[in-house]
Design a protein around this motif. Structure first.
Motif, PDB file in Angstrom:
ATOM      1  N   ALA A 137      27.117  -0.585 -13.589  1.00  0.00           N
ATOM      2  CA  ALA A 137      27.420  -2.015 -13.616  1.00  0.00           C
ATOM      3  C   ALA A 137      27.867  -2.469 -15.004  1.00  0.00           C
ATOM      4  O   ALA A 137      28.770  -3.302 -15.132  1.00  0.00           O
ATOM      5  CB  ALA A 137      26.205  -2.824 -13.165  1.00  0.00           C
ATOM      6  N   GLY A 138      27.247  -1.926 -16.051  1.00  0.00           N
ATOM      7  CA  GLY A 138      27.638  -2.293 -17.397  1.00  0.00           C
ATOM      8  C   GLY A 138      29.071  -1.910 -17.699  1.00  0.00           C
ATOM      9  O   GLY A 138      29.846  -2.695 -18.254  1.00  0.00           O
ATOM     10  N   ARG A 139      29.445  -0.707 -17.302  1.00  0.00           N
ATOM     11  CA  ARG A 139      30.821  -0.255 -17.533  1.00  0.00           C
ATOM     12  C   ARG A 139      31.808  -1.039 -16.672  1.00  0.00           C
ATOM     13  O   ARG A 139      32.894  -1.399 -17.123  1.00  0.00           O
ATOM     14  CB  ARG A 139      30.919   1.243 -17.266  1.00  0.00           C
ATOM     15  CG  ARG A 139      30.067   2.051 -18.249  1.00  0.00           C
ATOM     16  CD  ARG A 139      30.116   3.537 -18.024  1.00  0.00           C
ATOM     17  NE  ARG A 139      29.187   4.204 -18.934  1.00  0.00           N
ATOM     18  CZ  ARG A 139      29.397   5.380 -19.511  1.00  0.00           C
ATOM     19  NH1 ARG A 139      30.517   6.038 -19.273  1.00  0.00           N
ATOM     20  NH2 ARG A 139      28.504   5.896 -20.322  1.00  0.00           N
ATOM     21  N   MET A 140      31.412  -1.312 -15.435  1.00  0.00           N
ATOM     22  CA  MET A 140      32.282  -2.074 -14.543  1.00  0.00           C
ATOM     23  C   MET A 140      32.496  -3.501 -15.040  1.00  0.00           C
ATOM     24  O   MET A 140      33.567  -4.080 -14.842  1.00  0.00           O
ATOM     25  CB  MET A 140      31.689  -2.116 -13.134  1.00  0.00           C
ATOM     26  CG  MET A 140      31.834  -0.835 -12.341  1.00  0.00           C
ATOM     27  SD  MET A 140      31.293  -1.095 -10.640  1.00  0.00           S
ATOM     28  CE  MET A 140      32.569  -2.226 -10.040  1.00  0.00           C
ATOM     29  N   ALA A 141      31.469  -4.097 -15.653  1.00  0.00           N
ATOM     30  CA  ALA A 141      31.557  -5.487 -16.086  1.00  0.00           C
ATOM     31  C   ALA A 141      32.760  -5.701 -17.004  1.00  0.00           C
ATOM     32  O   ALA A 141      33.485  -6.700 -16.880  1.00  0.00           O
ATOM     33  CB  ALA A 141      30.268  -5.900 -16.795  1.00  0.00           C
ATOM     34  N   VAL A 142      32.975  -4.769 -17.917  1.00  0.00           N
ATOM     35  CA  VAL A 142      34.095  -4.899 -18.849  1.00  0.00           C
ATOM     36  C   VAL A 142      35.412  -4.575 -18.153  1.00  0.00           C
ATOM     37  O   VAL A 142      36.429  -5.243 -18.362  1.00  0.00           O
ATOM     38  CB  VAL A 142      33.874  -3.997 -20.081  1.00  0.00           C
ATOM     39  CG1 VAL A 142      35.092  -3.997 -20.991  1.00  0.00           C
ATOM     40  CG2 VAL A 142      32.635  -4.459 -20.840  1.00  0.00           C
ATOM     41  N   GLN A 143      35.397  -3.561 -17.304  1.00  0.00           N
ATOM     42  CA  GLN A 143      36.593  -3.206 -16.539  1.00  0.00           C
ATOM     43  C   GLN A 143      37.052  -4.387 -15.682  1.00  0.00           C
ATOM     44  O   GLN A 143      38.247  -4.733 -15.636  1.00  0.00           O
ATOM     45  CB  GLN A 143      36.259  -1.994 -15.673  1.00  0.00           C
ATOM     46  CG  GLN A 143      37.377  -1.459 -14.801  1.00  0.00           C
ATOM     47  CD  GLN A 143      36.943  -0.195 -14.065  1.00  0.00           C
ATOM     48  OE1 GLN A 143      36.596   0.809 -14.666  1.00  0.00           O
ATOM     49  NE2 GLN A 143      36.943  -0.260 -12.743  1.00  0.00           N
ATOM     50  N   LEU A 234      35.470 -12.878 -23.037  1.00  0.00           N
ATOM     51  CA  LEU A 234      34.688 -12.291 -21.938  1.00  0.00           C
ATOM     52  C   LEU A 234      33.217 -12.339 -22.321  1.00  0.00           C
ATOM     53  O   LEU A 234      32.829 -11.845 -23.388  1.00  0.00           O
ATOM     54  CB  LEU A 234      35.110 -10.845 -21.685  1.00  0.00           C
ATOM     55  CG  LEU A 234      34.234 -10.015 -20.740  1.00  0.00           C
ATOM     56  CD1 LEU A 234      34.154 -10.639 -19.350  1.00  0.00           C
ATOM     57  CD2 LEU A 234      34.747  -8.572 -20.652  1.00  0.00           C
ATOM     58  N   LEU A 235      32.402 -12.945 -21.472  1.00  0.00           N
ATOM     59  CA  LEU A 235      30.956 -13.017 -21.669  1.00  0.00           C
ATOM     60  C   LEU A 235      30.279 -12.200 -20.573  1.00  0.00           C
ATOM     61  O   LEU A 235      30.513 -12.434 -19.386  1.00  0.00           O
ATOM     62  CB  LEU A 235      30.484 -14.472 -21.604  1.00  0.00           C
ATOM     63  CG  LEU A 235      28.968 -14.702 -21.644  1.00  0.00           C
ATOM     64  CD1 LEU A 235      28.393 -14.326 -22.999  1.00  0.00           C
ATOM     65  CD2 LEU A 235      28.630 -16.163 -21.305  1.00  0.00           C
ATOM     66  N   VAL A 236      29.451 -11.247 -20.966  1.00  0.00           N
ATOM     67  CA  VAL A 236      28.720 -10.407 -20.009  1.00  0.00           C
ATOM     68  C   VAL A 236      27.246 -10.753 -20.086  1.00  0.00           C
ATOM     69  O   VAL A 236      26.614 -10.627 -21.146  1.00  0.00           O
ATOM     70  CB  VAL A 236      28.925  -8.906 -20.312  1.00  0.00           C
ATOM     71  CG1 VAL A 236      28.100  -8.060 -19.335  1.00  0.00           C
ATOM     72  CG2 VAL A 236      30.399  -8.544 -20.219  1.00  0.00           C
ATOM     73  N   GLY A 237      26.675 -11.207 -18.955  1.00  0.00           N
ATOM     74  CA  GLY A 237      25.237 -11.462 -18.866  1.00  0.00           C
ATOM     75  C   GLY A 237      24.528 -10.182 -18.474  1.00  0.00           C
ATOM     76  O   GLY A 237      24.738  -9.659 -17.384  1.00  0.00           O
ATOM     77  N   ALA A 238      23.700  -9.660 -19.376  1.00  0.00           N
ATOM     78  CA  ALA A 238      23.081  -8.342 -19.156  1.00  0.00           C
ATOM     79  C   ALA A 238      21.585  -8.392 -19.451  1.00  0.00           C
ATOM     80  O   ALA A 238      21.021  -7.463 -20.037  1.00  0.00           O
ATOM     81  CB  ALA A 238      23.763  -7.302 -20.049  1.00  0.00           C
ATOM     82  N   GLY A 261      40.192 -20.345 -19.209  1.00  0.00           N
ATOM     83  CA  GLY A 261      40.676 -19.031 -18.808  1.00  0.00           C
ATOM     84  C   GLY A 261      39.833 -17.875 -19.309  1.00  0.00           C
ATOM     85  O   GLY A 261      40.187 -16.716 -19.079  1.00  0.00           O
ATOM     86  N   SER A 262      38.715 -18.173 -19.968  1.00  0.00           N
ATOM     87  CA  SER A 262      37.790 -17.101 -20.337  1.00  0.00           C
ATOM     88  C   SER A 262      37.002 -16.676 -19.098  1.00  0.00           C
ATOM     89  O   SER A 262      37.078 -17.313 -18.046  1.00  0.00           O
ATOM     90  CB  SER A 262      36.855 -17.551 -21.464  1.00  0.00           C
ATOM     91  OG  SER A 262      36.171 -18.745 -21.099  1.00  0.00           O
ATOM     92  N   VAL A 263      36.242 -15.601 -19.219  1.00  0.00           N
ATOM     93  CA  VAL A 263      35.613 -14.972 -18.045  1.00  0.00           C
ATOM     94  C   VAL A 263      34.128 -14.719 -18.309  1.00  0.00           C
ATOM     95  O   VAL A 263      33.744 -14.290 -19.410  1.00  0.00           O
ATOM     96  CB  VAL A 263      36.306 -13.635 -17.706  1.00  0.00           C
ATOM     97  CG1 VAL A 263      35.562 -12.880 -16.596  1.00  0.00           C
ATOM     98  CG2 VAL A 263      37.763 -13.872 -17.308  1.00  0.00           C
ATOM     99  N   ILE A 264      33.320 -14.979 -17.292  1.00  0.00           N
ATOM    100  CA  ILE A 264      31.891 -14.622 -17.306  1.00  0.00           C
ATOM    101  C   ILE A 264      31.632 -13.610 -16.201  1.00  0.00           C
ATOM    102  O   ILE A 264      32.009 -13.836 -15.048  1.00  0.00           O
ATOM    103  CB  ILE A 264      30.995 -15.856 -17.083  1.00  0.00           C
ATOM    104  CG1 ILE A 264      31.052 -16.798 -18.295  1.00  0.00           C
ATOM    105  CG2 ILE A 264      29.552 -15.436 -16.802  1.00  0.00           C
ATOM    106  CD1 ILE A 264      30.303 -18.108 -18.073  1.00  0.00           C
ATOM    107  N   VAL A 265      30.989 -12.510 -16.541  1.00  0.00           N
ATOM    108  CA  VAL A 265      30.501 -11.543 -15.550  1.00  0.00           C
ATOM    109  C   VAL A 265      28.987 -11.486 -15.706  1.00  0.00           C
ATOM    110  O   VAL A 265      28.476 -11.031 -16.731  1.00  0.00           O
ATOM    111  CB  VAL A 265      31.115 -10.147 -15.758  1.00  0.00           C
ATOM    112  CG1 VAL A 265      30.533  -9.152 -14.747  1.00  0.00           C
ATOM    113  CG2 VAL A 265      32.635 -10.191 -15.635  1.00  0.00           C
TER     114      VAL A 265
END
Length: 378
Positions: A137-143, A234-238, A261-265
């Motif tokens: 999931a961590g790798r996918m979040a950035v992809q 890009l913001l990733v909540g982990a 247009g920024s992204v949150i995963v």
């Protein structure tokens, strides 16, 4: 023991709980394995491969649930599966009960011995059955985030790694655990500028060491979060608290300050989400929604999109525990392995995971206390 492997029914969930190698090991140990037909196809595993390994193939999930002593899944049962439980049956899967009262009530009502992958914890605090999917999931979040940043997906049109003469995107990762570390690996590899926030100073020191200065580390507090989020593409909540609902570490007010247009995963969505504006679980069919000009991605079964990799990564970790449960029986296996015992969430109509009980406002009962009668009888 009879072990049942039903087909996953969550939206676009193509993983399967046991591979042919697992079937072979269980059958060799003297157990019977029942697999629902086509359960493995999404992961590239045919019914014939299961048969060759020794499994019996059944037509319907209802047959699997009816005949099995122990049900093994990947994702938590959905509402249509609640009625399939047998009283007193054992269930070994990801449960994520803290934000899911209906499933919890169903497990308690049917007196299910519910053992959750995500709360199995070793003496050193590691979560061995959560790690492989957190890595995915961590790798996918950035992809995924890199793809959503493209203009035709609604993003701001930024290339994650930039090009000579044009700076790269800014990736901000909240949480420096397994998900965050793997997200940072992908983001660094793609050439982004990466900042990781965490409350644990020793974890930040570890990340600084392994990335050799290629990422920035920042102690998490409200002021630092408010400051850094403004520059995030890009913001990733982990964020993870084992077994508990994820804390809301990013407020709606903070999200309002992000670039259009920024992204949150939000990878923590399966535990309720760590971003205040992530107020819904999405699916692979409809993965995104927009809030305050920011694209939000909150799919709870992200690894299901790469099932071939995910299935083999997960089952490699779960099989040793599954063999213990089958060979010894659930009660004896739980008593003999404290890490497995920590995975016990429900037992004989009792909640045996303290963070889940706290999240749902229910009484917690020590699993050791419940199992003592079994120990005395044996």
């Amino acid at each position: 023991m009879i072990i049942g492997v039903p087909k996953e029914i969550k939206n676009n969930e193509n993983r399967v709980a046991v591979t042919p190698a697992g079937v072979y090991a269980l059958v060799k140990a003297g157990h019977k394995v029942l697999v629902e037909k086509t359960a493995g196809l999404g992961s590239g595993i045919t019914d014939e491969e299961y048969r060759s390994a020794g499994a019996a193939m059944l037509e319907k999930s209802s047959e699997v649930f009816r005949e099995a002593d122990l049900i093994v899944k990947v994702k938590e049962p959905l509402e249509s599966e609640y009625e399939l439980f047998k009283d007193g049956q054992a269930l070994f899967t990801y449960l994520h009960l803290a934000p899911n009262r209906p499933l919890t009530e169903a497990l308690l009502r049917k007196e299910i011995t519910g053992i959750a992958y995500e709360t199995v914890q070793t003496a050193d605090g590691a979560l061995p059955l959560l790690v492989p999917m957190s890595e995915v999931a961590g790798r996918m979040a950035v992809q995924i985030g890199a793809n959503l940043l493209q203009k035709y997906n609604g993003g701001c049109g930024v290339l994650l790694g930039g090009v000579p003469g044009v700076p790269p995107a800014d990736v901000v990762i909240v949480g420096g655990g397994i998900v965050g570390t793997n997200a940072a690996k992908m983001a660094v590899g793609m050439g982004a500028r990466v900042t990781v926030l965490d409350i644990n100073a020793s974890r930040l020191a570890y990340l600084d060491d392994i990335f050799s200065g290629r990422i920035a580390t920042l102690y998490y507090n409200e002021f630092n979060m408010m400051t850094i989020i403004r520059q995030a593409d890009l913001l990733v909540g982990a964020v993870l608290v084992a077994g508990a609902k994820a804390p809301k570490v990013v407020s709606e007010a903070m999200v309002r300050t992000m670039k259009p247009g920024s992204v949150i995963v939000d990878v923590a969505i399966d535990q309720g989400g760590s971003i205040e504006t992530v107020d819904r679980v999405t699916t692979h069919d409809h993965p995104c929604f927009e809030r305050h000009g920011v694209i939000h991605y909150s799919v709870a079964n992200m690894p299901g999109a790469v099932p071939r990799t995910s299935t083999y990564a997960l089952t490699g970790a779960t099989l040793p525990y599954l063999l213990q449960l089958a060979n010894l029986g659930p009660e004896r296996a739980l008593l003999e392995d404290h890490s497995l015992l920590s995975g016990l969430n429900t037992y004989r109509a009792n909640l045996t995971c303290a963070p889940v009980a706290e999240a749902l406002g229910k009484e917690y009962v020590s699993p050791e206390r419940l199992l003592v009668s079994f120990k005395q009888a044996s």
